[in-house]
Design a protein around this motif. Structure first.
Motif, PDB file in Angstrom:
ATOM      1  N   MET A  99     -12.000  -2.251  -6.561  1.00 57.91           N
ATOM      2  CA  MET A  99     -12.476  -2.726  -5.553  1.00 57.91           C
ATOM      3  C   MET A  99     -11.247  -3.200  -4.580  1.00 57.91           C
ATOM      4  O   MET A  99     -11.355  -3.933  -3.232  1.00 57.91           O
ATOM      5  CB  MET A  99     -13.191  -3.548  -5.594  1.00 57.91           C
ATOM      6  CG  MET A  99     -14.595  -2.688  -5.859  1.00 57.91           C
ATOM      7  SD  MET A  99     -15.810  -4.404  -5.732  1.00 57.91           S
ATOM      8  CE  MET A  99     -16.367  -4.609  -4.124  1.00 57.91           C
ATOM      9  N   LYS A 100      -9.889  -4.006  -5.500  1.00 60.07           N
ATOM     10  CA  LYS A 100      -9.267  -3.962  -4.334  1.00 60.07           C
ATOM     11  C   LYS A 100      -7.833  -3.330  -4.448  1.00 60.07           C
ATOM     12  O   LYS A 100      -6.952  -3.469  -3.732  1.00 60.07           O
ATOM     13  CB  LYS A 100      -8.252  -5.557  -5.397  1.00 60.07           C
ATOM     14  CG  LYS A 100      -9.529  -6.379  -5.702  1.00 60.07           C
ATOM     15  CD  LYS A 100      -8.749  -7.546  -6.617  1.00 60.07           C
ATOM     16  CE  LYS A 100      -9.184  -9.241  -6.524  1.00 60.07           C
ATOM     17  NZ  LYS A 100      -8.919 -10.203  -7.568  1.00 60.07           N
ATOM     18  N   ASN A 101      -8.136  -2.364  -4.683  1.00 64.82           N
ATOM     19  CA  ASN A 101      -7.519  -1.419  -4.541  1.00 64.82           C
ATOM     20  C   ASN A 101      -7.172  -1.067  -3.287  1.00 64.82           C
ATOM     21  O   ASN A 101      -7.670  -1.132  -2.170  1.00 64.82           O
ATOM     22  CB  ASN A 101      -7.503   0.672  -5.207  1.00 64.82           C
ATOM     23  CG  ASN A 101      -7.332   0.405  -6.727  1.00 64.82           C
ATOM     24  OD1 ASN A 101      -6.494  -0.920  -6.668  1.00 64.82           O
ATOM     25  ND2 ASN A 101      -7.542   0.698  -7.499  1.00 64.82           N
ATOM     26  N   GLY A 102      -5.288  -0.707  -2.178  1.00 65.71           N
ATOM     27  CA  GLY A 102      -5.501  -0.817  -0.695  1.00 65.71           C
ATOM     28  C   GLY A 102      -3.799  -0.908  -0.813  1.00 65.71           C
ATOM     29  O   GLY A 102      -2.899  -1.191  -1.338  1.00 65.71           O
ATOM     30  N   THR A 103      -3.712  -0.662   0.918  1.00 63.67           N
ATOM     31  CA  THR A 103      -2.227  -1.007   1.723  1.00 63.67           C
ATOM     32  C   THR A 103      -2.685  -2.106   2.192  1.00 63.67           C
ATOM     33  O   THR A 103      -3.461  -2.184   2.950  1.00 63.67           O
ATOM     34  CB  THR A 103      -1.996   0.765   2.003  1.00 63.67           C
ATOM     35  OG1 THR A 103      -2.116   1.375   0.587  1.00 63.67           O
ATOM     36  CG2 THR A 103      -0.370   0.433   2.681  1.00 63.67           C
ATOM     37  N   GLU A 104      -1.462  -2.976   2.387  1.00 65.01           N
ATOM     38  CA  GLU A 104      -1.418  -3.469   3.321  1.00 65.01           C
ATOM     39  C   GLU A 104       0.283  -3.857   4.110  1.00 65.01           C
ATOM     40  O   GLU A 104       0.728  -3.677   3.787  1.00 65.01           O
ATOM     41  CB  GLU A 104      -1.510  -4.874   2.643  1.00 65.01           C
ATOM     42  CG  GLU A 104      -0.714  -5.661   1.436  1.00 65.01           C
ATOM     43  CD  GLU A 104      -1.240  -6.692   1.538  1.00 65.01           C
ATOM     44  OE1 GLU A 104       0.349  -7.489   0.167  1.00 65.01           O
ATOM     45  OE2 GLU A 104      -2.583  -7.003   1.103  1.00 65.01           O
ATOM     46  N   PRO A 105       0.150  -4.510   4.845  1.00 59.72           N
ATOM     47  CA  PRO A 105       1.207  -4.388   5.953  1.00 59.72           C
ATOM     48  C   PRO A 105       2.150  -5.220   4.872  1.00 59.72           C
ATOM     49  O   PRO A 105       2.311  -6.050   4.436  1.00 59.72           O
ATOM     50  CB  PRO A 105       1.361  -4.928   7.759  1.00 59.72           C
ATOM     51  CG  PRO A 105      -0.119  -4.758   7.208  1.00 59.72           C
ATOM     52  CD  PRO A 105      -1.037  -5.239   6.461  1.00 59.72           C
ATOM     53  N   ASN A 106       3.640  -4.915   5.076  1.00 60.59           N
ATOM     54  CA  ASN A 106       4.756  -6.215   4.561  1.00 60.59           C
ATOM     55  C   ASN A 106       5.098  -6.472   5.251  1.00 60.59           C
ATOM     56  O   ASN A 106       5.984  -6.252   6.383  1.00 60.59           O
ATOM     57  CB  ASN A 106       6.116  -4.573   3.966  1.00 60.59           C
ATOM     58  CG  ASN A 106       7.528  -5.321   3.547  1.00 60.59           C
ATOM     59  OD1 ASN A 106       6.787  -6.534   3.452  1.00 60.59           O
ATOM     60  ND2 ASN A 106       7.674  -4.682   2.506  1.00 60.59           N
ATOM     61  N   PRO A 107       5.525  -7.371   5.428  1.00 62.74           N
ATOM     62  CA  PRO A 107       6.007  -8.856   7.064  1.00 62.74           C
ATOM     63  C   PRO A 107       6.970  -8.894   7.087  1.00 62.74           C
ATOM     64  O   PRO A 107       7.644  -9.205   7.868  1.00 62.74           O
ATOM     65  CB  PRO A 107       5.433 -10.040   6.841  1.00 62.74           C
ATOM     66  CG  PRO A 107       4.723  -9.784   4.961  1.00 62.74           C
ATOM     67  CD  PRO A 107       4.953  -8.946   4.694  1.00 62.74           C
TER      68      PRO A 107
END
Length: 492
Positions: free
Chosen positions: A199-207
């Motif tokens: 469920m944690k699969n995903g994409t987040e921004p690189n700050p």
């Protein structure tokens, strides 16, 4: 038809044991055209730890070769023009000093080290975020390069995860794939992972706006994507040393057990006098624990011993050892062989070692500078401050291959000779000072009117200070006006 893989194995030979070659047909599938062969990291670490049975008697040279170079290299020190940034660099790099030493060791041994700066929860306070420096095993990392700029398009890190029960038995294993780009960070658990992790699969921004990973490469080549291990050139010599030692050890069992030879007139009489009837009837004569043999006149006994060949084996082992010393560019005393040798021989061996250390430092400066600049960029963003530049200067401790006592005696002799030449009117002070500068790096030019300081001003200040010490004046609070020092600065 011969097996194509056997032919390929024969073509690579023993010397290629430390390198994993990408098959020719696979080269068209990789997203770059640089040489994609990589060091066999598992074998390199096994050689360093002497844990591979194929090299047991020869891999003992690996650890001194790596540790000697890494130890003399040491940890660099970083400086920045901004005082606050300079203090922050000094503080964090001092904290990471142990990891920086591991970078030197690992990159020399493995050829590659991927170093990542990350923002993680503090160890004892999860509500606080701190910077952390992590060394990622290079076999987990696949960099994808931009063919035009050579910079990272993306970086793929595959983390192997093994789940065990209370008895240590493996009950599940899966892989976590992290893909980093300049704008995003993607996490993907494979299908074998537990449902709560999927469920944690995903994409987040690189700050950060960049990939916070620096690839340290040893002996980097423009045509190679990965580095080279310092153990690669000596791997075949370690194998030959092991085979030679093993042959000598196995042969010594035969050579050290001599055979008895008897010259007898009456064999039956000799057997009856020295062995039991049961032994004679069975045909098994036991010579163990027999200290006395009863013999007749004219009988003789002797031992037959084979030539152990120890002289030839010793010469061969010594030759292989010097091959390892020469190819690895490591002095003999690093292996403990110079304990009884003269100090002069050690000093002579330090000269090529110092040159090797300077060369290694020069190769790593670019990576260390990038690491420090990357940290400042991340730190300044967290602190909401703007730095004029992220460029960082790198410095190292000086390595002196010279004998300090010999240098001191040389300088003393020079000073005495130059003083005599000046007093006799054969040499000027300017000429003597310039000549002495070649032996004392901290000396400034004797007279430099365009500079804020020169050696003549320094000497004048030192003389004024000595007069004050001798007079016992000028040390009370408020009495050090500095008038005489100002006069010394205005000397022409």
């Amino acid at each position: 038809m011969p097996n194509i893989f056997n032919i390929f194995k024969k073509a690579t030979g023993e010397i290629s044991a430390l390198r994993n070659w990408v098959p020719y047909f696979y080269a068209y599938m990789v997203p770059y055209k640089l040489d994609s062969s990589r060091v066999d990291y598992k074998l390199a670490r096994a050689l360093y730890n002497n844990a591979d049975d194929r090299y047991k008697l020869g891999a003992g040279f690996a650890r001194p070769i790596i540790n000697t170079t890494a130890g003399f290299m040491g940890v660099p020190h970083f400086t920045h023009a901004d005082p606050e940034a300079d203090n922050e660099l000094e503080s964090v790099m001092s904290k990471w000093a142990g990891k920086l030493l591991r970078i030197n060791r690992n990159v020399l041994r493995d050829g590659d080290v991927f170093v990542r700066i990350d923002r993680v929860p503090a160890k004892f306070n999860s509500r606080q975020q701190v910077f952390d420096l992590r060394l990622i095993p290079p076999e987990w990392v696949t960099p994808i390069l931009d063919p035009l700029t050579g910079s990272y398009q993306q970086l793929i890190i595959r983390y192997p995860v093994t789940v065990t029960d209370a008895q240590g038995r493996t009950i599940n294993d899966y892989t976590v794939t992290e893909t980093l780009t300049g704008t995003a960070r993607t996490i993907e658990y494979d299908s074998r992972a537990p449902a709560e992790l999927l469920m944690k699969n995903g994409t987040e921004p690189n700050p950060w706006g960049f990939i916070p990973v620096v690839h340290f490469k040893n002996e980097a080549e423009e045509t190679q994507l990965y580095g080279n291990s310092d153990l690669e050139p000596i791997e075949p010599f370690m194998k030959v040393y092991h085979d030679t030692m093993l042959f000598a050890a196995q042969g010594s069992k035969l050579f050290s057990r001599p055979k008895a030879k008897f010259k007898l007139k009456d064999v039956e009489k000799f057997l009856e006098d020295n062995f039991s009837k049961e032994e004679i009837d069975a045909g098994k004569l036991k010579f163990a624990d027999k200290e006395i043999f009863l013999m007749q006149d004219g009988d003789d006994a002797d031992f037959i011993t084979a030539d152990s060949g120890l002289t030839g084996i010793t010469t061969l082992l010594e030759f292989i050892f010097y091959c390892i010393v020469d190819v690895s560019e490591t002095p003999e005393f690093a292996f403990g062989t110079a304990v009884a040798s003269s100090k002069a021989s050690v000093s002579e061996q330090m000269v090529p070692l110092a040159r090797k250390i300077r060369r290694k430092r020069g190769m790593f400066e670019e990576y260390y500078s990038e690491l420090a600049s990357m940290y400042l960029a991340m730190w300044s963003k967290v602190q909401n401050m703007k730095l004029d530049t992220y460029d960082v200067d790198i410095g190292w401790e000086e390595i002196s291959p010279k004998d300090d006592s010999a240098v001191a005696n040389t300088i003393k002799t020079l000073v005495d000779g130059l003083s005599t030449a000046i007093e006799s009117g054969l040499m000027s002070i300017d000429a003597a000072a310039e000549f002495l500068r070649e032996f004392v790096p901290s000396m400034l030019p004797w007279a430099d009117p365009d500079a804020d300081d020169d050696e003549r001003r320094r000497v004048a200040k030192s003389m004024i200070f000595r007069r004050r010490v001798e007079d016992g004046q000028g040390f009370e609070e408020g009495q050090q006006t500095g008038e005489e020092l100002s006069n010394a600065d205005s000397m022409e």
